[in-house]
Scaffold this active site. Sequence first.
Site: not given
Lengths: 219, 219
Positions: A45-47
Amino acid sequence: MPGLTIGDEIPNLEVETTHGKFKLHDFIGNQWTIIFSHPGDFTPVCTTELGLMAKYSAEFEKRGAKLLGLSCDGVQSHNEWIKDIEAHTPGCKVNYPIIADPNRDIMKQLNMVDPDEKDPNGFPTPSRALHIVGTDKKVKLSFLYPATTGRNMDEIVRVLDSLQKAAKNKVATPANWKQGEPVVISPSVTNDEAKKMFPQGFETKDLPSKKEYLRFTNV
Amino acid sequence: MPGLTIGDEIPNLEVETTHGKFKLHDFIGNQWTIIFSHPGDFTPVCTTELGLMAKYSAEFEKRGAKLLGLSCDGVQSHNEWIKDIEAHTPGCKVNYPIIADPNRDIMKQLNMVDPDEKDPNGFPTPSRALHIVGTDKKVKLSFLYPATTGRNMDEIVRVLDSLQKAAKNKVATPANWKQGEPVVISPSVTNDEAKKMFPQGFETKDLPSKKEYLRFTNV
């Protein structure tokens, strides 16, 4: 989300980032700043989030707002990970600094610890927290999303527009408001004051209570 | 936002509402619940927010989610104010209960106090806080918006969809995700597990790091 909240000044911490060491107040200067944390480098998700933050960076820049990321990984890890982010979101440059917080101290002071998640070694991890900081270095708005829900860049831009509007005029923005739509005049402004403050005029909604609190104008 | 946060169970308080007295756990039962506070009755932004909450109530119902409002005014004031809300947003019925909290005790226990605002008598007021509570009665996500920024119903629906998706499958939703779009598989799931868990298949993004953490699927 115990700790730092709306109205509090961001502590003037010295931070190590992908753009070198600096103190938070020097970075913020007198600009709006969006500080956002993410659970970890090389996670899915962070990417997608950091890629879209980069994609939207022109929108934030247009509004005079700076971006500052944070996770508890180190600078070298961040720099390796940025290559993945930019490969996943083609045409985007991660041109904002990301704080490295291997000692997990900065995230505590910025109130960005996920109370519900631990890393594989049992250490606390940063939440998907986001603070919008005003030109007075005070927190104006906070989100606390769980690790499983990626944030919405359009909502971040929308609330930034609202905060900037309210900082300049005695107005607030109604539910679902978007830039360009009418705003409401703050209850603290009397009708006489409103006439002077808003020479463009305002429309008072006729309500069953006959109280004149719902006044729309354009600023 | 000190106090109640992600992962905490909602305290089982007895509350007085526009739909009578009940205990919070009885109200929640085993349904998703959205508890949202607002600074005050007969104030402009809140009137637009509660009207739109009513307008979107079919969306929330479709997702099995209940709504519960809160402000520190009394039940009689809430009932008078509801007439204004329904007049401002025609065709909408405020069919969800609103907690009355004249002693300002409930809002403290639910962590919905605005740290930056006081009412004209100097008393604390509720913030524009919102908690999404899961079927286990635990807080899953929180917003803390200032008095001047009305919330965005579409974002509330979007994050509810994400939370419900993540509660059913070992997935998370990427940035800007909307219902119907691909999701990502949680990092805790190995590729072998993913093959069994997601027989529909998944696509692993080829990234410079060659780490296989960005895996998209449809659930």
